[in-house]
Design an enzyme around this catalytic site. Structure first.
Site, short mmCIF file in Angstrom:
data_model
loop_
_atom_site.label_atom_id
_atom_site.label_comp_id
_atom_site.label_asym_id
_atom_site.label_seq_id
_atom_site.Cartn_x
_atom_site.Cartn_y
_atom_site.Cartn_z
N TYR A 277 38.18 52.27 36.50
CA TYR A 277 37.60 51.16 35.83
C TYR A 277 36.78 50.13 36.77
CZ TYR A 277 41.45 48.92 38.77
OH TYR A 277 42.22 48.33 39.89
N HIS B 190 48.28 41.44 35.38
CA HIS B 190 47.17 40.78 36.38
C HIS B 190 46.15 40.21 35.98
CE1 HIS B 190 49.17 44.59 38.82
NE2 HIS B 190 49.87 43.60 38.65
N ASP C 146 55.03 42.83 41.09
CA ASP C 146 55.13 42.64 39.63
C ASP C 146 56.34 42.33 39.31
OD1 ASP C 146 52.43 43.41 39.48
OD2 ASP C 146 52.65 45.30 38.63
N LYS D 290 36.67 43.76 33.05
CA LYS D 290 36.88 44.83 33.50
C LYS D 290 36.57 46.09 32.29
CE LYS D 290 41.29 43.89 36.16
NZ LYS D 290 42.54 44.06 36.32
#
Length: 182
Positions: free
Chosen positions: A131, A61, A169, A71
């Protein structure tokens, strides 16, 4: 904390100093001052957490500009293979990837900057990932590339039949078939 450069210089693995004894352990998982000394100014604005079962692959992604995200990821429980793919067309590491095992045991973290696709595969029975991101989720700018893009050729280390993908996905296309905003 030790900041480890990788084959893709902007992606950094962070290993904490763990202080443990028979009572348990302690470690510093984030320190803004130390982070900025090694990586630079990043304004993290949100913390996220996800839990997944063995074989779940989330990714690859990214968010399109102007809502791109950096991130900082770690695995709290379990074990994952974490992957970052360089999508920056002017980068000397364009289309290269970094993979690292993150686990509740090794406490490693990985910093993935803007301009990368990111994903992870759960290797243990379950895994919990935490995260930080520096931009809010923007559904209209959400995008990605196929986890099994033949040109990038990521070695996920798991039989394809064992991999579980979300409906979204499953629809992701190889990099050559999308408009790369980076």
């Amino acid at each position: 904390m030790q900041f480890i450069k990788t084959n893709i210089p902007d992606v950094v693995i962070i290993e904490p100093k763990i202080f443990g004894d028979d009572r348990g352990y302690f470690f510093e998982s984030f320190n803004q001052k130390v982070f900025e000394e090694h990586i630079g100014q990043i304004n993290f604005i949100q913390d996220n957490e996800s839990k997944s079962s063995k074989g779940v692959l989330r990714g690859l992604h990214f968010q399109k500009p102007p809502y791109t995200q950096s991130k900082l990821l770690r695995c709290i429980e379990g074990e994952v293979l974490d992957v970052a793919v360089d999508l920056r067309q002017d980068s000397p590491t364009y289309k290269q990837y970094l993979s690292v095992v993150l686990s509740g045991e090794n406490k490693k973290q990985v910093f993935v900057p803007k301009g990368f696709a990111h994903g992870f595969l759960v290797l243990s029975e379950t895994a919990t990932i935490a995260y930080k991101v520096d931009e809010y989720y923007a559904p209209d700018y959400d995008s990605g590339i196929a986890w099994n893009d033949k040109e990038i050729a990521i070695d996920w280390g798991m039989n394809e039949a064992a991999i579980q993908l979300s409906g979204k996905d499953k629809e992701l296309k190889p990099l050559v078939e999308i408009e790369n905003p980076f």
